[in-house]
Scaffold this motif. Structure first.
Motif, mmCIF file in Angstrom:
data_model
loop_
_atom_site.group_PDB
_atom_site.id
_atom_site.type_symbol
_atom_site.label_atom_id
_atom_site.label_comp_id
_atom_site.label_asym_id
_atom_site.label_seq_id
_atom_site.Cartn_x
_atom_site.Cartn_y
_atom_site.Cartn_z
ATOM 1 N N CYS A 1 0.953 -1.209 0.456
ATOM 2 C CA CYS A 1 0.312 0.156 -0.225
ATOM 3 C C CYS A 1 1.245 1.419 0.061
ATOM 4 C CB CYS A 1 -0.816 0.349 1.227
ATOM 5 S SG CYS A 1 -2.135 -0.543 0.859
ATOM 6 N N TRP B 1 1.873 1.532 -2.886
ATOM 7 C CA TRP B 1 1.451 2.157 -3.984
ATOM 8 C C TRP B 1 0.878 4.153 -3.975
ATOM 9 C CZ3 TRP B 1 -3.768 -1.289 -3.137
ATOM 10 C CH2 TRP B 1 -3.002 -2.794 -4.129
ATOM 11 N N LYS C 1 0.492 5.276 -8.228
ATOM 12 C CA LYS C 1 -0.275 4.664 -8.419
ATOM 13 C C LYS C 1 -1.444 4.985 -8.523
ATOM 14 C CE LYS C 1 2.841 0.882 -9.408
ATOM 15 N NZ LYS C 1 3.657 1.461 -10.321
ATOM 16 N N TYR D 1 -5.281 0.804 -11.895
ATOM 17 C CA TYR D 1 -4.444 0.414 -11.240
ATOM 18 C C TYR D 1 -4.297 -0.724 -9.866
ATOM 19 C CZ TYR D 1 0.179 -2.340 -10.249
ATOM 20 O OH TYR D 1 1.274 -3.051 -9.591
ATOM 21 N N VAL D 2 -4.629 -0.447 -8.202
ATOM 22 C CA VAL D 2 -5.543 -0.598 -7.248
ATOM 23 C C VAL D 2 -5.963 -1.490 -7.765
ATOM 24 C CG1 VAL D 2 -5.573 0.836 -4.344
ATOM 25 C CG2 VAL D 2 -3.978 2.019 -6.617
#
Ligand SMILES: Cc1cc2nc3c(=O)[nH]c(=O)nc-3n(C[C@H](O)[C@H](O)[C@H](O)COP(=O)(O)OP(=O)(O)OC[C@H]3O[C@@H](n4cnc5c(N)ncnc54)[C@H](O)[C@@H]3O)c2cc1C
Ligand code: SF4
Lengths: 444, 530
Positions: A383, A386, A391, A395-396
């Motif tokens: 996390c 990201w 991101k 994407y996540v």
């Protein structure tokens, strides 16, 4: 040999001591009056609930300190003279230091309510508070908790395990919605009610009434309602403990004022942990960080500075976690209770009302800025990455599986989350399944 | 969301609580009743030597003993103590038998001589003892369903029985006494063995002996306390499946299959019992008996070798030793069910860890040496180390097999936690531990910096691993002793721990704390950068 004196044996003071010891041979003394040995404040609730004894909350064996030549003094520091570099203890002893760290932690807030000092009224911060609570809850019929933060809900859970009916007075519309967005605040509120606790929203305390025996008898809300109770737990947050520092030449405001290197206005005097108020250049608001991990990181940074490598404290990507009764909560990055300008969020909640996820992203470039998770464990490093790498939200949601940290065989919700996302945004994303593990072949 | 309004007035839960409390008390009462009848029934009835006694006993004792017994015909002993005393005084001195043989005969004679209400109604008494006990326990356990699912270790350290209080010590004493009697003085508890005769007759077509009683109690305990696990961890599927697995292996593999094999007069074997936990596997009588009983025997022999030397290391490489210790093993099965309420009593000190390593590897060496002797003895047909092997076997089975694994292993649950044997003694665990430590995919991953050092994980680790030590510095946990029960991950309030399998080379991570410190910029670095 240089002498480092640390006042306060909480996580920040102790981390400083341990990391200084890793880097240097200097003489280290830690002074504290709460308990002889370092214990985990975050575990206090488990002592009252009978999950652990006090001894289990000590992260290090008692022999650890001598082995590491960290000298512990169980006493109260009454004063510090920064000119002569002297620390005064309550028992009349004095100590000379070369470097001094103030790590005196926090104190419970009290907002001047009438009756707030009556017997049977207490906060919950220290080990002594657990002992006091044990006394205060002997044979009582009803308890009132004032203030709906993290400590408030911990106390509600604690009392619940002793079958003491609880009324929870919360200023906000839903539990903790000054921090949590509406949906999450409702989710937790529902869970509190589900446990059979009584929670009054948008209700402020007006005063606390004594009985004939001088102990608390009832509280009165600002609506004039009287709620009989024999315990009032005040949990409207904490503030830096500057009782000591404010007596000295060390500059204080709400906390002990330090720069990003955790240095105070006095040379060779530092502060870290809950009691520090960090003035960050180019930031208007000073930082007061009252968390376990920030206390630890500050201690680690400070140890480097004390050992000659002047190091800027950097807490990295913000995160925190808590547990609301049975529901675990993790947050990464920044999720504000009401959307900030230029930000939107995607929220998914399972029909059971106990699993939820929110992803906050920048409307323009769709980069993720923060995430909330309820009832789902996530990998901290993933996390963090990201958010650091900005991101995109797409994407996540497609890669949630990579970050899942639930135990093996647990139900996975990534598909449901993605479906909800696709529906809402009319996208056609597919799940990236890359982290299938052998033993989790069988898990759904 | 309309239920998120005020819930003024009386709370529904508070009423329910008291009803539930009554149910639990009732359960406890029934359990105690069963327990009391169980214990008291040892002393029930009288003992009569007559024609039927002689006939029954003659199945188990040789001819000359039968004759001697005949001469006692008509004797009546009023109690179990008298009966044992009487036989000792009359039969034993006349026959200079080796003590193990005499003990065996004595047991069967007394069992055959038992008369009275219990001996005549064993099924009824089975219900009144173990039956009531199980029922009471279930009544005590089932109300747990009314609480919301989640970790509820409330009051564990307030209760005497789960916190080494007086009740805990008494329970430990009872268990220890029970084991000692079961292993060395079974004649005192013939009544208890008679209780399970009907079950034994039904399953095995023969009378119960003490091992059948033991297996029966064991299976009941694993099942009933397994149900407790199902309820306690109903939110945690890893725990549910794992508990289902230990119940399945205890019921099927340790209890039913051997019983059925015996029924058909086949060599009986617990198919999941791997060497060296199964220390009799390479004894010459066992090898001979397996090899001499046809295809099934040969299959069992080859299976034993395959299990111990291929499956155990391979599966441990793939999954960690948990696949055996907390999913399959019988000792583990009991520890994870009956023993679960005591897991918090294991010592987490460095000293305990040091003692653990010394002890468990000593037992392993002992077991290996014994096995080498056994095999050479078998291959040389007793020529090499003949009687010496026998003495080593005897010492091992007395000190390790009985005292350590049995008396201490289970009797010490309420005193030193539920894994005393597994942690300090089991040689199979030692072998798997070495595999797990050095070449395995299993790891407990620590979740970044989320640990708040609360100590739940360490407290509830039955193997006495100080999980927190690693978790709070951001380090993964790879310990030889970890049996992968998964409770640390379950009790952690911050989602810090995850049991998983991964690339073996990636298991040992660095200490995250150290990385973070290194990453923080010094003022010099900052100056350079700007
Ligand atoms: C009930 C509870 C639950 C919490 N749960 C979480 C959580 O889940 N996650 C999280 O991130 N944070 C949590 N926190 C917050 C976290 O515990 C604190 O941020 C952290 O403990 C602060 O550490 P510290 O070292 O700065 O101060 P402290 O731990 O407060 O240590 C300061 C010590 O200094 C002593 N002291 C002060 N003045 C003197 C003096 N003059 N002489 C001698 N001794 C002195 C105090 O007695 C105290 O022992 C929780 C806090 C509480 C109260
Ligand atoms: S239970 Fe979780 S948070 Fe508590 S010490 Fe262990 S790993 Fe850390």
């Amino acid at each position: 040999m240089e002498h480092l004196v640390i006042i306060g044996n909480g996580i920040s003071g102790i981390t400083t001591a341990r990391h200084v010891r890793k880097r240097s041979n200097m003489k280290i003394t830690v002074i504290s009056k709460e308990t002889q040995y370092f214990f985990s404040r975050t575990a206090l609730m488990y002592i009252y609930m009978g999950h652990m004894k006090f001894e289990h909350t000590k992260p290090y064996e008692d022999s650890f300190w001598e082995k590491n030549r960290i000298n512990l003094i169980y006493s109260y520091v009454t004063d510090v003279d920064v000119d002569t570099k002297t620390v005064f203890l309550e028992d009349g002893r004095t100590l000379q230091y070369d470097k001094l760290v103030i790590a005196t932690g926090s104190k419970s807030n009290k907002f001047g309510w009438p009756g707030q000092d009556l017997p049977g009224v207490q906060g919950f911060y220290s080990y002594q508070d657990v002992l006091l609570l044990e006394e205060n809850t002997r044979n009582i019929q009803h308890a009132v908790i004032v203030g709906g933060g993290l400590i408030g809900i911990e106390m509600a859970e604690m009392l619940h395990t002793r079958n003491i009916p609880v009324t929870f007075l919360v200023r906000e519309q839903y539990y903790w919605d000054n921090i949590l967005p509406q949906e999450e605040a409702r989710l937790v509120s529902r869970h509190i009610v589900e446990h059979g606790m009584e929670i009054r929203f948008k209700t402020n305390l007006k005063e606390i009434l004594p009985g004939e025996d001088g102990r608390v008898r009832a509280v009165v809300t600002e609506f004039g309602e009287e709620i009989p109770c024999q315990l009032v737990a005040l949990t409207p947050g904490v503030h830096p403990n500057i009782d000591l520092a404010s007596k000295t030449k060390i500059a204080t405001n709400r906390g002990v004022l330090v720069n990003e290197y955790l240095e105070t206005n006095i040379p060779d005097v530092y502060a870290c942990g809950d009691c520090a108020e960090i003035v960050v250049e180019r930031e208007e608001r000073h930082r007061i960080e009252q968390l376990w991990y920030t206390g630890k990181l500050q201690g680690m940074a400070l140890a480097k500075t004390i050992c000659g490598e002047r190091t800027r404290y950097d807490r990295g990507i913000w995160f925190n976690s808590a547990k609301f009764l049975d529901i675990e909560y993790q947050t990464y990055g920044f999720v504000s209770n009401v959307p900030r300008e230029g930000e939107e969020s995607f929220y998914w909640e399972h029909p059971d009302g106990k699993h939820a996820i929110r992803i906050v992203y920048n409307t323009e470039n769709r980069a993720v800025v923060g995430m909330n998770f309820f009832g789902i464990r996530m990998r901290h490093p993933v996390c963090e990455q990201w958010i650091k790498e900005q991101k995109k939200v797409e994407y996540v949601v497609s890669n949630l599986r990579e970050a899942n940290f639930d135990p093996e065989f647990y139900t996975h919700y990534e598909k449901d989350i993605l479906r909800a996302f696709n529906q809402m945004y009319h996208t056609n994303l597919t799940l990236n399944q890359k982290s299938q593990k052998l033993f989790s072949l069988f898990s759904r | 969301m309309k239920n998120v309004t005020h819930t003024n007035g009386k709370l529904p839960n508070m009423h329910k609580k008291s009803d539930i409390q009554i149910l639990r008390w009732l359960g406890l009462l029934i359990f105690l009743l069963g327990f009391t009848v169980f214990t008291a029934s040892i002393f029930l009835g009288h003992y009569q030597i007559d024609a039927s006694t002689v006939q029954k006993a003659s199945e188990y004792i040789p001819q000359e003993q039968v004759q001697l017994l005949n001469s006692l015909s008509g004797t009546r002993y009023a109690s179990i103590l008298e009966a044992i005393q009487g036989l000792e005084n009359t039969l034993n001195p006349e026959h200079k038998l080796p003590s193990y043989q005499w003990n065996e005969y004595k047991f069967w004679i007394i069992k055959s001589a038992a008369r009275g209400v219990l001996a005549e109604n064993p099924s009824l008494f089975l219900l009144l003892t173990i039956g009531l006990g199980a029922l009471g326990a279930l009544l005590f356990i089932l109300p747990g369903l009314t609480a919301l699912p989640g970790i509820k270790n409330d009051g564990i350290f307030f209760r005497s029985i789960t916190s080494k209080g007086l009740l805990g010590i008494l329970l430990g004493g009872y268990l220890i006494a029970f084991y000692i009697i079961l292993y060395w003085y079974p004649e005192y508890i013939v009544n208890l063995i008679i209780l399970v005769d009907p079950v034994s007759e039904f399953l095995r077509n023969k009378a119960a002996d003490r091992w059948f009683l033991y297996g029966f109690l064991y299976t009941v305990a694993v099942t009933v306390m397994g149900i407790r696990m199902f309820i306690k961890y109903r939110h945690n599927r890893y725990q549910l499946i794992r508990t289902g697995s230990v119940i399945f292996f205890q019921f099927g593999f340790a209890f039913m299959i051997p019983s059925i094999l015996e029924r058909f007069n086949q060599p009986s074997m617990d198919l999941k019992n791997a060497w060296p936990l199964n220390y009799t596997f390479f004894m010459d009588w066992n090898i001979k008996s397996l090899l001499n009983s046809g295809n099934l025997g040969i299959f069992l022999f080859l299976w034993g070798i395959l299990l111990s030397f291929v499956i155990v290391p391979l599966f441990t490489y793939l999954f960690g030793k948990r696949w055996y210790c907390s999913w399959v093993c019988g000792c583990g099965g009991l520890a994870e069910t009956l023993g679960d309420p005591f897991r918090q009593l294991s010592s987490k000190t460095l000293k305990a860890w040091r003692i653990e390593r010394i002890m468990i590897y000593s037992v392993l060496v002992f077991a290996v040496v014994m096995t080498v002797l056994q095999i050479s003895n078998f291959l040389s047909n007793g020529a090499l180390f003949g009687s010496y092997t026998w003495r080593v076997n005897k010492a091992y089975s007395f000190f390790i097999g009985s005292i350590f694994a049995g008396v201490v292993g289970t009797g010490f649950y309420p005193l030193m936690g539920n894994r005393v044997w597994c942690r300090f003694g089991c040689p199979l665990a030692a072998i798997m531990g070495i595999v797990q430590k050095f070449k395995s995919r299993f790891v407990i991953t620590t979740n970044g910096s989320q640990c708040i050092s609360c100590g739940n994980c360490s407290t509830y680790c039955e193997m006495g691993i100080d999980v927190r030590w690693y978790a709070q510095r951001g380090q993964n946990i790879v310990r030889a002793s970890c049996v992968g029960c998964g409770i640390c991950a379950a009790v952690c309030p911050r989602g810090v721990l995850k049991l998983e399998t991964t690339d073996p080379d990636k298991r040992y991570n660095v200490v995250l704390d150290d990385l973070i410190v290194e990453a923080m910029k010094t003022s010099e670095e900052l100056n350079k950068a700007s």
